[in-house]
Write a protein that holds these residues in place. Structure first.
Motif, PDB file in Angstrom:
ATOM      1  N   SER A  39       0.853  -1.188   0.000  1.00  0.00           N
ATOM      2  CA  SER A  39       0.000   0.000   0.000  1.00  0.00           C
ATOM      3  C   SER A  39       0.885   1.234   0.000  1.00  0.00           C
ATOM      4  N   GLY A  40       0.304   2.340  -0.383  1.00  0.00           N
ATOM      5  CA  GLY A  40       1.058   3.582  -0.450  1.00  0.00           C
ATOM      6  C   GLY A  40       1.562   3.838  -1.859  1.00  0.00           C
ATOM      7  N   ARG A  84       3.416  -0.162  -5.593  1.00  0.00           N
ATOM      8  CA  ARG A  84       3.416   1.216  -5.085  1.00  0.00           C
ATOM      9  C   ARG A  84       3.665   2.220  -6.203  1.00  0.00           C
ATOM     10  N   GLY A 100      -2.869   7.297  -1.119  1.00  0.00           N
ATOM     11  CA  GLY A 100      -2.092   8.026  -0.122  1.00  0.00           C
ATOM     12  C   GLY A 100      -1.612   9.361  -0.629  1.00  0.00           C
TER      13      GLY A 100
END
Length: 113
Positions: A15-16, A68, A109
């Protein structure tokens, strides 16, 4: 080297977002290490033992940083499955990896820049 270690430390972080620099420096350093290991194997007469082990070690971090990087361009990490399409899929993924980041926060994000 710092970018490479950053990716290895975040090896399960799917994630991110990841900047272009983070992704491409990791790829560059991985290619350099693979070439050095291949030369060592040929000098020592080994049959792809070192490169095979290295490939297994960096498999998960490579997938995570690719996910990512796709998130940074606003795409789902599942776009990585395009790599299963011979030649065309790899070309499309390279284009995605070269795209600039979305300037503002997206669903994955804040902007890492």
């Amino acid at each position: 080297m710092g970018w490479y270690l950053k990716v290895l430390n975040n090896y399960v972080g799917f994630s991110g977002r990841a900047r272009r620099t983070e992704y491409w420096m990791f790829v560059l350093f991985s290619v350099i290490v693979s070439i050095i290991l291949a030369i060592l194997e040929s000098l020592l007469g080994l049959k792809s033992v070192l490169t095979g082990i290295y490939s297994l070690v960096v498999l998960l971090p490579s997938l995570a940083v690719a996910f990512r990087r796709l998130h940074d361009t606003g795409k789902s990490g599942w776009w990585i499955l395009l790599g299963l399409i011979p030649l065309i899929g790899a070309i499309i993924l390279i284009v995605f990896y070269c795209q600039d980041s979305e300037p503002n926060e997206n669903e994955y994000g804040p902007n890492p820049k």
